[in-house]
Design a protein around this motif. Structure first.
Motif, PDB file in Angstrom:
ATOM      1  N   UNK A  15       0.815  -1.126   0.114  1.00 29.48           N
ATOM      2  CA  UNK A  15       0.095   0.088  -0.040  1.00 29.48           C
ATOM      3  C   UNK A  15       0.720   1.247   0.255  1.00 29.48           C
ATOM      4  N   UNK A  16       2.142   1.300  -0.312  1.00 27.64           N
ATOM      5  CA  UNK A  16       3.008   2.285  -0.401  1.00 27.64           C
ATOM      6  C   UNK A  16       3.829   2.349  -1.823  1.00 27.64           C
ATOM      7  N   UNK A  17       4.231   3.432  -1.938  1.00 28.38           N
ATOM      8  CA  UNK A  17       4.949   3.806  -3.232  1.00 28.38           C
ATOM      9  C   UNK A  17       6.275   4.376  -2.936  1.00 28.38           C
ATOM     10  N   UNK A  18       7.296   4.025  -3.515  1.00 28.30           N
ATOM     11  CA  UNK A  18       8.614   4.448  -3.455  1.00 28.30           C
ATOM     12  C   UNK A  18       8.690   5.798  -4.374  1.00 28.30           C
ATOM     13  N   UNK A  19       8.904   6.967  -3.736  1.00 23.69           N
ATOM     14  CA  UNK A  19       9.046   8.126  -4.299  1.00 23.69           C
ATOM     15  C   UNK A  19      10.136   9.088  -3.841  1.00 23.69           C
ATOM     16  N   UNK A  20      10.748   9.833  -4.800  1.00 23.66           N
ATOM     17  CA  UNK A  20      11.682  10.819  -4.498  1.00 23.66           C
ATOM     18  C   UNK A  20      11.289  11.992  -3.874  1.00 23.66           C
ATOM     19  N   UNK A  21      11.661  12.676  -2.609  1.00 25.75           N
ATOM     20  CA  UNK A  21      10.868  13.851  -2.185  1.00 25.75           C
ATOM     21  C   UNK A  21      11.757  15.048  -2.656  1.00 25.75           C
ATOM     22  N   UNK A  22      11.123  15.889  -3.191  1.00 22.89           N
ATOM     23  CA  UNK A  22      11.770  17.246  -3.530  1.00 22.89           C
ATOM     24  C   UNK A  22      11.292  18.535  -3.171  1.00 22.89           C
ATOM     25  N   UNK A  23      11.876  19.473  -2.891  1.00 22.50           N
ATOM     26  CA  UNK A  23      11.607  20.835  -2.432  1.00 22.50           C
ATOM     27  C   UNK A  23      12.026  21.769  -3.580  1.00 22.50           C
ATOM     28  N   UNK A  24      10.981  22.857  -3.713  1.00 20.26           N
ATOM     29  CA  UNK A  24      11.306  23.942  -4.691  1.00 20.26           C
ATOM     30  C   UNK A  24      10.124  24.464  -5.569  1.00 20.26           C
ATOM     31  N   UNK A 121      -0.207   5.219  -0.193  1.00 17.60           N
ATOM     32  CA  UNK A 121      -0.709   5.393  -1.532  1.00 17.60           C
ATOM     33  C   UNK A 121      -2.078   6.117  -1.166  1.00 17.60           C
ATOM     34  N   UNK A 122      -2.617   6.043  -0.094  1.00 15.01           N
ATOM     35  CA  UNK A 122      -3.789   6.928   0.206  1.00 15.01           C
ATOM     36  C   UNK A 122      -3.276   8.269   0.340  1.00 15.01           C
ATOM     37  N   UNK A 123      -2.238   8.971   0.764  1.00 15.85           N
ATOM     38  CA  UNK A 123      -1.797  10.189   0.662  1.00 15.85           C
ATOM     39  C   UNK A 123      -1.737  10.685  -0.730  1.00 15.85           C
ATOM     40  N   UNK A 124      -1.393   9.951  -1.542  1.00 10.71           N
ATOM     41  CA  UNK A 124      -1.387  10.239  -3.045  1.00 10.71           C
ATOM     42  C   UNK A 124      -2.778  10.415  -3.581  1.00 10.71           C
ATOM     43  N   UNK A 125      -3.411   9.342  -3.465  1.00 11.38           N
ATOM     44  CA  UNK A 125      -5.029   9.356  -3.819  1.00 11.38           C
ATOM     45  C   UNK A 125      -5.789  10.420  -3.473  1.00 11.38           C
ATOM     46  N   UNK A 130       1.659  16.034  -3.145  1.00 13.45           N
ATOM     47  CA  UNK A 130       1.617  16.205  -4.487  1.00 13.45           C
ATOM     48  C   UNK A 130       2.679  15.319  -5.301  1.00 13.45           C
ATOM     49  N   UNK A 131       2.008  14.869  -6.454  1.00 16.19           N
ATOM     50  CA  UNK A 131       2.792  13.648  -7.193  1.00 16.19           C
ATOM     51  C   UNK A 131       2.859  14.313  -8.543  1.00 16.19           C
ATOM     52  N   UNK A 132       3.999  14.357  -9.152  1.00 15.49           N
ATOM     53  CA  UNK A 132       4.444  14.621 -10.585  1.00 15.49           C
ATOM     54  C   UNK A 132       4.837  13.352 -11.162  1.00 15.49           C
ATOM     55  N   UNK A 133       4.746  13.111 -12.612  1.00 14.65           N
ATOM     56  CA  UNK A 133       4.077  13.922 -13.433  1.00 14.65           C
ATOM     57  C   UNK A 133       2.704  13.970 -13.197  1.00 14.65           C
ATOM     58  N   UNK A 134       1.817  15.080 -13.419  1.00 13.71           N
ATOM     59  CA  UNK A 134       0.369  14.952 -13.560  1.00 13.71           C
ATOM     60  C   UNK A 134      -0.236  13.716 -14.533  1.00 13.71           C
ATOM     61  N   UNK A 135      -1.105  13.182 -14.133  1.00 12.26           N
ATOM     62  CA  UNK A 135      -1.631  12.047 -15.048  1.00 12.26           C
ATOM     63  C   UNK A 135      -1.246  10.689 -14.184  1.00 12.26           C
ATOM     64  N   UNK A 136      -0.240  10.716 -13.421  1.00  6.44           N
ATOM     65  CA  UNK A 136       0.506   9.520 -12.586  1.00  6.44           C
ATOM     66  C   UNK A 136      -0.721   9.001 -11.569  1.00  6.44           C
ATOM     67  N   UNK A 137      -1.141  10.024 -10.770  1.00 12.07           N
ATOM     68  CA  UNK A 137      -2.354   9.628  -9.889  1.00 12.07           C
ATOM     69  C   UNK A 137      -3.366   8.835 -10.583  1.00 12.07           C
ATOM     70  N   UNK A 138      -3.908   9.295 -11.613  1.00  6.60           N
ATOM     71  CA  UNK A 138      -5.074   8.603 -12.317  1.00  6.60           C
ATOM     72  C   UNK A 138      -4.866   7.226 -12.738  1.00  6.60           C
ATOM     73  N   UNK A 139      -3.370   6.986 -13.029  1.00  3.39           N
ATOM     74  CA  UNK A 139      -2.762   5.776 -13.607  1.00  3.39           C
ATOM     75  C   UNK A 139      -2.747   4.837 -12.367  1.00  3.39           C
ATOM     76  N   UNK A 140      -2.444   5.289 -11.004  1.00  2.00           N
ATOM     77  CA  UNK A 140      -2.144   4.612  -9.999  1.00  2.00           C
ATOM     78  C   UNK A 140      -3.712   4.082  -9.474  1.00  2.00           C
ATOM     79  N   UNK A 141      -4.574   4.990  -9.468  1.00  3.43           N
ATOM     80  CA  UNK A 141      -5.820   4.321  -9.312  1.00  3.43           C
ATOM     81  C   UNK A 141      -6.448   3.417 -10.027  1.00  3.43           C
ATOM     82  N   UNK A 142      -6.045   3.379 -11.158  1.00  5.93           N
ATOM     83  CA  UNK A 142      -6.687   2.147 -12.183  1.00  5.93           C
ATOM     84  C   UNK A 142      -5.889   0.956 -12.112  1.00  5.93           C
ATOM     85  N   UNK A 143      -4.599   1.020 -11.338  1.00  9.29           N
ATOM     86  CA  UNK A 143      -3.885  -0.354 -11.167  1.00  9.29           C
ATOM     87  C   UNK A 143      -3.988  -1.034  -9.832  1.00  9.29           C
TER      88      UNK A 143
END
Length: 143
Positions: A15-24, A121-125, A130-143
């Protein structure tokens, strides 16, 4: 900015995804945002080879590609400058299953160092992170 063609790896675990955290600065303003591990595809390199290379270069981890997911294309503005990014998205997994136990990873890109960590994943959904690129969250909802 110019056209950037990259590859990104979706790595899921319990239920988690590995993501790079960025600031800016980003297309939604300024602050913290998240991106999957990945990077630019080099000329003459296949995108599935690039994602394996990028994981190794950025976090020192060997991965294998499970399957191709999709292509996401974004045109965006950061600081009034246009960016255009085409991302090949792959579902990937660690070769060494012990890496799933690590809380975070140091991401090295040239001289820059950031952290990648497991994000619920709940934090993303629910758009709490905030997840980039745009459209990735919708893709994750489908999978």
């Amino acid at each position: 900015m110019s056209l950037r063609v990259n590859t990104l790896g979706i790595l899921l675990n319990n239920g988690r995804i590995l993501l790079e955290e960025r600031e800016g600065n980003h297309s939604e303003g300024t602050g913290t945002y998240y991106r999957p591990i990945g990077g630019t595809i080099e000329f003459g390199e296949k995108s599935d080879q690039a994602i394996v290379r990028e994981f190794y270069e950025e976090i020192g981890a060997a991965i294998k590609v499970k399957h191709y997911m999709t292509c996401v294309e974004n045109i965006f503005f950061v600081d009034k400058k246009m960016g255009h990014e085409i991302s090949q998205i792959y579902s990937v997994e660690f070769v060494d299953s012990d890496l799933y136990l690590a809380e975070k990873f140091v991401v090295t890109e040239g001289q820059q160092k950031t952290i990648a960590k497991w994000i619920d994943l709940d934090d993303i959904m629910e758009n709490r992170k905030l997840l980039f690129p745009k459209g990735l969250r919708d893709l994750l909802k489908k999978s």
